[in-house]
Motif scaffolding. Structure first.
Motif, short mmCIF file in Angstrom:
data_model
loop_
_atom_site.label_atom_id
_atom_site.label_comp_id
_atom_site.label_asym_id
_atom_site.label_seq_id
_atom_site.Cartn_x
_atom_site.Cartn_y
_atom_site.Cartn_z
N ALA A 251 -8.22 11.79 -0.96
CA ALA A 251 -7.35 10.82 -1.64
C ALA A 251 -7.47 10.96 -3.16
CB ALA A 251 -7.70 9.41 -1.19
N VAL A 252 -8.69 11.09 -3.64
CA VAL A 252 -8.90 11.25 -5.09
C VAL A 252 -8.25 12.55 -5.56
CG1 VAL A 252 -10.69 11.68 -6.84
CG2 VAL A 252 -11.02 9.89 -5.11
N ASN B 140 -18.84 7.41 8.56
CA ASN B 140 -18.98 7.39 7.10
C ASN B 140 -18.82 8.77 6.48
OD1 ASN B 140 -19.33 4.65 6.86
ND2 ASN B 140 -21.52 4.77 7.26
N GLN C 135 -9.33 -0.27 -1.42
CA GLN C 135 -9.52 -0.26 -2.88
C GLN C 135 -8.57 0.69 -3.59
OE1 GLN C 135 -13.75 0.33 -3.33
NE2 GLN C 135 -14.03 -1.87 -3.67
N ALA C 136 -8.22 1.77 -2.90
CA ALA C 136 -7.30 2.74 -3.51
C ALA C 136 -5.84 2.33 -3.25
CB ALA C 136 -7.56 4.13 -2.94
N LEU D 214 -7.54 2.67 3.01
CA LEU D 214 -8.48 2.72 1.88
C LEU D 214 -8.05 1.59 0.95
CD1 LEU D 214 -8.60 6.60 1.27
CD2 LEU D 214 -10.15 5.20 2.67
N HIS E 259 0.86 -1.19 0.00
CA HIS E 259 0.00 0.00 0.00
C HIS E 259 0.89 1.23 0.00
CE1 HIS E 259 -3.37 -2.54 1.00
NE2 HIS E 259 -4.18 -1.51 1.04
N LEU F 12 -15.19 9.47 6.48
CA LEU F 12 -14.62 8.61 5.45
C LEU F 12 -14.80 9.25 4.07
CD1 LEU F 12 -13.32 5.84 5.07
CD2 LEU F 12 -15.61 4.85 4.94
N ASP F 13 -15.98 9.77 3.81
CA ASP F 13 -16.23 10.43 2.52
C ASP F 13 -15.26 11.59 2.29
OD1 ASP F 13 -18.25 8.75 1.83
OD2 ASP F 13 -19.89 10.07 2.42
N LEU G 61 -12.27 11.91 3.51
CA LEU G 61 -10.91 11.40 3.26
C LEU G 61 -10.80 10.77 1.87
CD1 LEU G 61 -10.18 10.00 6.81
CD2 LEU G 61 -9.13 11.99 5.72
N ILE G 62 -11.87 10.15 1.42
CA ILE G 62 -11.85 9.60 0.05
C ILE G 62 -11.76 10.75 -0.95
CG2 ILE G 62 -13.26 8.39 -1.69
CD1 ILE G 62 -14.23 6.57 0.64
N THR G 63 -12.50 11.82 -0.69
CA THR G 63 -12.43 13.01 -1.56
C THR G 63 -10.99 13.53 -1.61
OG1 THR G 63 -14.69 13.60 -0.97
CG2 THR G 63 -13.34 15.34 -1.94
#
Ligand SMILES: Nc1nc2c(ncn2[C@@H]2O[C@H](COP(=O)(O)OP(=O)(O)OP(=O)(O)O)[C@@H](O)[C@H]2O)c(=O)[nH]1
Ligand SMILES: [Mg+2]
Length: 204
Positions: A193-194, A183, A88-89, A86, A20, A186-187, A189-191
């Motif tokens: 990361a992208v 959640n 999947q990422a 994360l 990772h 989490l959203d 942090l995903i934002t």
């Protein structure tokens, strides 16, 4: 002041076996805006905190009156730490919460060292308090997400107005979230990361 290096007690999650990328992320923002709460909500490992009881001695300095909940009784004096995979990422985020007060600025600089990106927390009732934090993040040329933590007494401001009041770059994500909700954090942090993948090493 008693030293309180505390940890939350939920069971640890071990690192995945597959390779990772590891990224250090700052969770920054002014006093009492929900940094500790957000890291505690989302971390997969017992979080590390350095919160101290707020006393009347700091009443003139650590003023949270009129901002956020009135039950706030502690403040971070060094840092918070948590971790989130994360899967999947293919990324592991190491989350470092900064102290909110100006007088802990030297600690802030140390914590920021080596960070790749940041979440800057915003309260619509005190936008100016986040400006200074955004400046510090931008000085370090860190990509960041502006994340509005929605408190019950916060006024609703539409995203367009907010973007212009915060003078956000066009590409900087602006999101609304609840720091207490796993959640929701989490959203955010995903934002981030992208965003880091799209704009690596850029100030946006
Ligand atoms: N209602 C509501 N309360 C929140 C929210 N986020 C945080 N809180 C509460 O706000 C208070 C302050 O949150 P903290 O997480 O300690 O804030 P902080 O940014 O770490 O504060 P400092 O370390 O002092 O700078 C706590 O009592 C939280 O439970 C939110 O989204 N909604
Ligand atoms: Mg804190």
């Amino acid at each position: 002041m008693d030293s309180t290096l505390s940890r939350t007690s939920h069971p640890p999650v071990f690192l995945p076996d597959v390779p990772h990328e590891r990224k250090k992320i700052l969770v920054a923002g002014p006093l009492g805006i929900g940094k500790t709460t957000a890291i505690r909500a989302v971390s997969e490992i017992p979080t590390l905190h350095t919160d101290e009881t707020m006393t009347t001695a700091a009443a003139g300095t650590d003023d949270v009156s009129g901002h956020g909940p009135r039950d706030k009784s502690t403040t971070t004096v060094a840092m918070d730490f948590g971790r989130l995979t994360l899967a999947q990422a293919g990324v592991i985020l190491y989350l470092f919460g900064t102290p909110g007060q100006e007088r802990f600025r030297p600690v802030w600089n140390g914590i920021a060292e080596g960070a790749l990106g940041a979440v800057v927390l915003i309260d619509t009732e005190r936008l100016d308090a986040s400006f200074e934090v955004m400046d510090r993040i931008e000085e370090r040329r860190l990509s960041y997400v502006a994340a509005v933590n929605t408190f019950p007494n916060s006024r609703v401001v539409d995203p367009g107005t907010l973007r212009s009041k915060l003078a956000l770059a066009e590409t900087t994500p602006l999101v609304f979230f609840d720091a207490r909700d796993k959640n929701s954090v989490l959203d955010v942090l995903i934002t981030l990361a992208v965003h880091l993948i799209e704009f690596p090493g850029d100030v946006r």
